[in-house]
Design a protein around this motif. Structure first.
Motif, PDB file in Angstrom:
ATOM      1  N   TYR A   1     -21.774  58.570  15.222  1.00 27.81           N
ATOM      2  CA  TYR A   1     -21.588  59.992  14.947  1.00 27.81           C
ATOM      3  C   TYR A   1     -22.711  60.814  15.569  1.00 27.81           C
ATOM      4  O   TYR A   1     -22.480  61.867  16.145  1.00 27.81           O
ATOM      5  CB  TYR A   1     -21.529  60.249  13.448  1.00 27.81           C
ATOM      6  CG  TYR A   1     -21.454  61.717  13.104  1.00 27.81           C
ATOM      7  CD1 TYR A   1     -20.262  62.413  13.173  1.00 27.81           C
ATOM      8  CD2 TYR A   1     -22.608  62.414  12.747  1.00 27.81           C
ATOM      9  CE1 TYR A   1     -20.194  63.762  12.886  1.00 27.81           C
ATOM     10  CE2 TYR A   1     -22.553  63.772  12.469  1.00 27.81           C
ATOM     11  CZ  TYR A   1     -21.349  64.438  12.528  1.00 27.81           C
ATOM     12  OH  TYR A   1     -21.297  65.774  12.255  1.00 27.81           O
TER      13      TYR A   1
ATOM     14  N   LEU B   1     -22.183  61.220  19.181  1.00 30.64           N
ATOM     15  CA  LEU B   1     -21.119  62.201  19.343  1.00 30.64           C
ATOM     16  C   LEU B   1     -21.705  63.598  19.288  1.00 30.64           C
ATOM     17  O   LEU B   1     -21.452  64.437  20.152  1.00 30.64           O
ATOM     18  CB  LEU B   1     -20.133  62.011  18.185  1.00 30.64           C
ATOM     19  CG  LEU B   1     -18.809  62.717  18.212  1.00 30.64           C
ATOM     20  CD1 LEU B   1     -17.811  61.831  18.947  1.00 30.64           C
ATOM     21  CD2 LEU B   1     -18.321  62.965  16.794  1.00 30.64           C
ATOM     22  N   TRP B   2     -22.491  63.823  18.265  1.00 29.20           N
ATOM     23  CA  TRP B   2     -23.066  65.138  18.041  1.00 29.20           C
ATOM     24  C   TRP B   2     -23.996  65.497  19.198  1.00 29.20           C
ATOM     25  O   TRP B   2     -23.930  66.585  19.749  1.00 29.20           O
ATOM     26  CB  TRP B   2     -23.833  65.150  16.720  1.00 29.20           C
ATOM     27  CG  TRP B   2     -23.994  66.528  16.196  1.00 29.20           C
ATOM     28  CD1 TRP B   2     -23.196  67.153  15.299  1.00 29.20           C
ATOM     29  CD2 TRP B   2     -25.014  67.466  16.557  1.00 29.20           C
ATOM     30  NE1 TRP B   2     -23.638  68.419  15.076  1.00 29.20           N
ATOM     31  CE2 TRP B   2     -24.757  68.645  15.839  1.00 29.20           C
ATOM     32  CE3 TRP B   2     -26.096  67.436  17.415  1.00 29.20           C
ATOM     33  CZ2 TRP B   2     -25.553  69.773  15.944  1.00 29.20           C
ATOM     34  CZ3 TRP B   2     -26.902  68.571  17.532  1.00 29.20           C
ATOM     35  CH2 TRP B   2     -26.627  69.724  16.801  1.00 29.20           C
TER      36      TRP B   2
ATOM     37  N   ARG C   1     -22.150  66.546  22.278  1.00 27.42           N
ATOM     38  CA  ARG C   1     -21.656  67.912  22.173  1.00 27.42           C
ATOM     39  C   ARG C   1     -22.789  68.906  22.409  1.00 27.42           C
ATOM     40  O   ARG C   1     -22.590  69.945  23.015  1.00 27.42           O
ATOM     41  CB  ARG C   1     -21.043  68.159  20.791  1.00 27.42           C
ATOM     42  CG  ARG C   1     -19.822  67.323  20.517  1.00 27.42           C
ATOM     43  CD  ARG C   1     -18.563  67.990  21.013  1.00 27.42           C
ATOM     44  NE  ARG C   1     -18.310  69.213  20.280  1.00 27.42           N
ATOM     45  CZ  ARG C   1     -17.572  70.206  20.755  1.00 27.42           C
ATOM     46  NH1 ARG C   1     -17.037  70.119  21.947  1.00 27.42           N
ATOM     47  NH2 ARG C   1     -17.367  71.287  20.033  1.00 27.42           N
TER      48      ARG C   1
END
Lengths: 112, 112
Positions: free
Chosen positions: A90, A93-94, A97
């Motif tokens: 996660y 992922l963050w 972004r």
DNA sequence: CGCATACTGAACTACATGGTTCAGTATTCG
DNA sequence: CGAATACTGAACCATGTAGTTCAGTATGCG
């Protein structure tokens, strides 16, 4: 709704979502303990503590063994590796972004 | 019982304890999405999805903004660093206990 | 304007959670 | 044996959770 227990990941995160249970894990990290020990530390009834311990058992974070009239609780076999892996994924992922956003900002800067 | 919302750590772990919500985070990792988009992906009503999104908002894992009649959801400002730190700490605790056990086993071996 | 779209809020269902009390059973110890 | 200790199970309470439906409101578009 019918919860049907879903994945082990669900159980791990759910078990960790309670401060008392996280405290129990911390105490068991120092030394094994009985239900009575734990109940005293967290100022609750034996019955109440037993329930928390059962949740931790079901998430395989704690194992217990009844010796005589006492039940000894110890840190269980699960490393929470799955949960850690999920959180790491996660975070990546963050971060991805965020980098993308950086690029957009940089592009805007380049245009001027 | 009176849940009074406790720590942010509680909220983070609780938010992650549901597979649908983890899926929503995954989808938002690829691109921002509306409530309708998310509801479609997970085959549920708008109202149902709105509730999940609200849980993620309260855990500060997602932010939303209403633009016109649509509500856009995006990955939020929380890195889950706290949750990660807790899990790392727990892993060290567990490893320490494991090493201790190793020592005991080694000691037993040395005695022979 | 009028219709479709997108969301919202309230009410409801069914089950889970975090606690309690109380009444047991099983074990240890004097 | 009898009392104290350690746990267990059932029942209960208040609240939370995961969903639904239904009846709105607000916005966009032809």
């Amino acid at each position: 709704m019918v919860q049907y227990s879903s994945t082990p990941l669900d159980a791990s995160f759910a078990a960790l979502s309670d401060a008392t249970r996280r405290g129990v894990l911390a105490q068991l990290g120092r030394a094994d303990a009985s239900i009575t020990d734990l109940a005293q530390t967290f100022h609750m009834t034996l019955t109440g503590m037993r329930k928390h311990v059962r949740v931790l058992e079901q998430a395989e974070l704690v194992t217990t063994e009844k010796i005589g009239r006492a039940r000894t609780c110890r840190l269980g076999p699960r490393h929470l590796d799955e949960a850690l892996a999920w959180l790491e994924w996660y975070r990546q992922l963050w971060d991805a972004r965020f980098d993308e956003l950086d690029e957009i900002v940089l592009d805007l800067g380049a245009k001027e």
